[in-house]
Write a protein that holds these residues in place. Sequence first.
Motif, short mmCIF file in Angstrom:
data_model
loop_
_atom_site.label_atom_id
_atom_site.label_comp_id
_atom_site.label_asym_id
_atom_site.label_seq_id
_atom_site.Cartn_x
_atom_site.Cartn_y
_atom_site.Cartn_z
N GLN A 25 72.13 13.95 3.47
CA GLN A 25 73.39 13.27 3.21
C GLN A 25 73.20 12.16 2.18
O GLN A 25 74.01 11.99 1.26
CB GLN A 25 73.95 12.71 4.51
CG GLN A 25 75.33 12.08 4.36
CD GLN A 25 75.91 11.65 5.70
OE1 GLN A 25 75.17 11.45 6.67
NE2 GLN A 25 77.21 11.53 5.78
N ALA A 26 72.11 11.40 2.32
CA ALA A 26 71.84 10.32 1.38
C ALA A 26 71.62 10.86 -0.03
O ALA A 26 72.13 10.31 -1.01
CB ALA A 26 70.62 9.51 1.84
N LEU A 27 70.86 11.95 -0.15
CA LEU A 27 70.61 12.55 -1.45
C LEU A 27 71.90 13.11 -2.04
O LEU A 27 72.16 12.97 -3.25
CB LEU A 27 69.56 13.67 -1.33
CG LEU A 27 69.24 14.43 -2.62
CD1 LEU A 27 68.65 13.48 -3.67
CD2 LEU A 27 68.28 15.58 -2.33
N SER A 28 72.74 13.70 -1.20
CA SER A 28 74.01 14.24 -1.67
C SER A 28 74.90 13.14 -2.23
O SER A 28 75.54 13.31 -3.28
CB SER A 28 74.73 14.96 -0.53
OG SER A 28 73.94 16.02 -0.03
N HIS A 29 74.95 12.00 -1.56
CA HIS A 29 75.73 10.88 -2.06
C HIS A 29 75.19 10.40 -3.41
O HIS A 29 75.95 10.07 -4.31
CB HIS A 29 75.71 9.73 -1.05
CG HIS A 29 76.52 10.01 0.17
ND1 HIS A 29 76.49 9.20 1.29
CD2 HIS A 29 77.38 11.01 0.47
CE1 HIS A 29 77.30 9.68 2.21
NE2 HIS A 29 77.84 10.78 1.74
N GLN A 30 73.87 10.37 -3.54
CA GLN A 30 73.26 9.97 -4.79
C GLN A 30 73.63 10.94 -5.92
O GLN A 30 73.95 10.51 -7.04
CB GLN A 30 71.74 9.91 -4.64
CG GLN A 30 71.00 9.49 -5.91
CD GLN A 30 69.49 9.52 -5.72
OE1 GLN A 30 68.99 9.75 -4.62
NE2 GLN A 30 68.76 9.31 -6.79
N ILE A 31 73.61 12.22 -5.63
CA ILE A 31 73.95 13.22 -6.64
C ILE A 31 75.40 13.08 -7.09
O ILE A 31 75.71 13.18 -8.28
CB ILE A 31 73.67 14.63 -6.09
CG1 ILE A 31 72.16 14.83 -5.92
CG2 ILE A 31 74.24 15.70 -7.01
CD1 ILE A 31 71.78 16.15 -5.24
N VAL A 32 76.31 12.85 -6.13
CA VAL A 32 77.72 12.67 -6.48
C VAL A 32 77.89 11.44 -7.37
O VAL A 32 78.63 11.46 -8.37
CB VAL A 32 78.58 12.56 -5.22
CG1 VAL A 32 80.00 12.12 -5.57
CG2 VAL A 32 78.61 13.90 -4.48
N ASP A 33 77.21 10.34 -7.04
CA ASP A 33 77.31 9.13 -7.85
C ASP A 33 76.82 9.39 -9.27
O ASP A 33 77.47 8.98 -10.26
CB ASP A 33 76.48 8.00 -7.23
CG ASP A 33 77.11 7.46 -5.95
OD1 ASP A 33 78.32 7.69 -5.74
OD2 ASP A 33 76.40 6.81 -5.16
N VAL A 34 75.70 10.08 -9.40
CA VAL A 34 75.16 10.39 -10.72
C VAL A 34 76.11 11.30 -11.49
O VAL A 34 76.32 11.14 -12.70
CB VAL A 34 73.76 11.02 -10.60
CG1 VAL A 34 73.30 11.59 -11.94
CG2 VAL A 34 72.75 10.00 -10.11
N ALA A 35 76.72 12.26 -10.79
CA ALA A 35 77.65 13.18 -11.45
C ALA A 35 78.87 12.44 -11.99
O ALA A 35 79.33 12.72 -13.11
CB ALA A 35 78.09 14.27 -10.47
N ILE A 36 79.38 11.49 -11.22
CA ILE A 36 80.53 10.70 -11.69
C ILE A 36 80.14 9.90 -12.92
O ILE A 36 80.87 9.86 -13.93
CB ILE A 36 81.04 9.79 -10.57
CG1 ILE A 36 81.70 10.64 -9.47
CG2 ILE A 36 82.04 8.77 -11.11
CD1 ILE A 36 82.12 9.85 -8.26
N HIS A 37 78.99 9.26 -12.88
CA HIS A 37 78.53 8.47 -14.03
C HIS A 37 78.29 9.38 -15.24
O HIS A 37 78.55 8.98 -16.38
CB HIS A 37 77.26 7.71 -13.68
CG HIS A 37 77.46 6.70 -12.59
ND1 HIS A 37 76.42 6.19 -11.84
CD2 HIS A 37 78.58 6.11 -12.11
CE1 HIS A 37 76.89 5.33 -10.96
NE2 HIS A 37 78.19 5.27 -11.10
#
Length: 197
Positions: A25-37
Amino acid sequence: MSTLHKVPNLAAKETLDPNNWADLQALSHQIVDVAIHYLRDIRDRPVWQDMPADVKASFDAPLPHASAPRAEVYREGTANVMSYPMGNVHPRFWSWYMASSNFTGALADFLAAIQGSNLGGGNHAAAYMDQQVVNWCKEMMGFPASASGSSRSAPRHSGKSSRRCQCWRWSPLCLHHLSQHHALVLFHQRVALTALH
């Protein structure tokens, strides 16, 4: 989201589930943040840049015989793939016309891949949504209600590997036909077509 019906917790000796859901879950949140940026700041990057020799060489690596941590695979993919795109997502990409990415579509692809329904048939929601999108398309294009169709088509070759499923991605501005796309984007189709209405 509607209430999901739970089934008894059956212990399994073998599973594809992660060892630690919290880490995933933590990695998924990180990936979503990077994708938005990645999409938000795309205008600050060049349209295209050549890959250094060491990055190209990484794609000649031999077949791995052991698994790697998800975070490690993610870091490698970010460094070696996300940093060197074709450029068609960039607003200054004018080489030729082709479909671009869309964050709403990416979220829809994610949800469709999570559900994983096969649209070859069956009595399930994704199949009904598929037909609903086709009916909307017929109405938008002025086709008669008796016309038939599907958002799926036979695989084609266009310089890339063949995919079993092809689909239509709908954006609020235009319709893009995406060949060789492996994910079903029915969720995005419905959301975006509703926005067009």
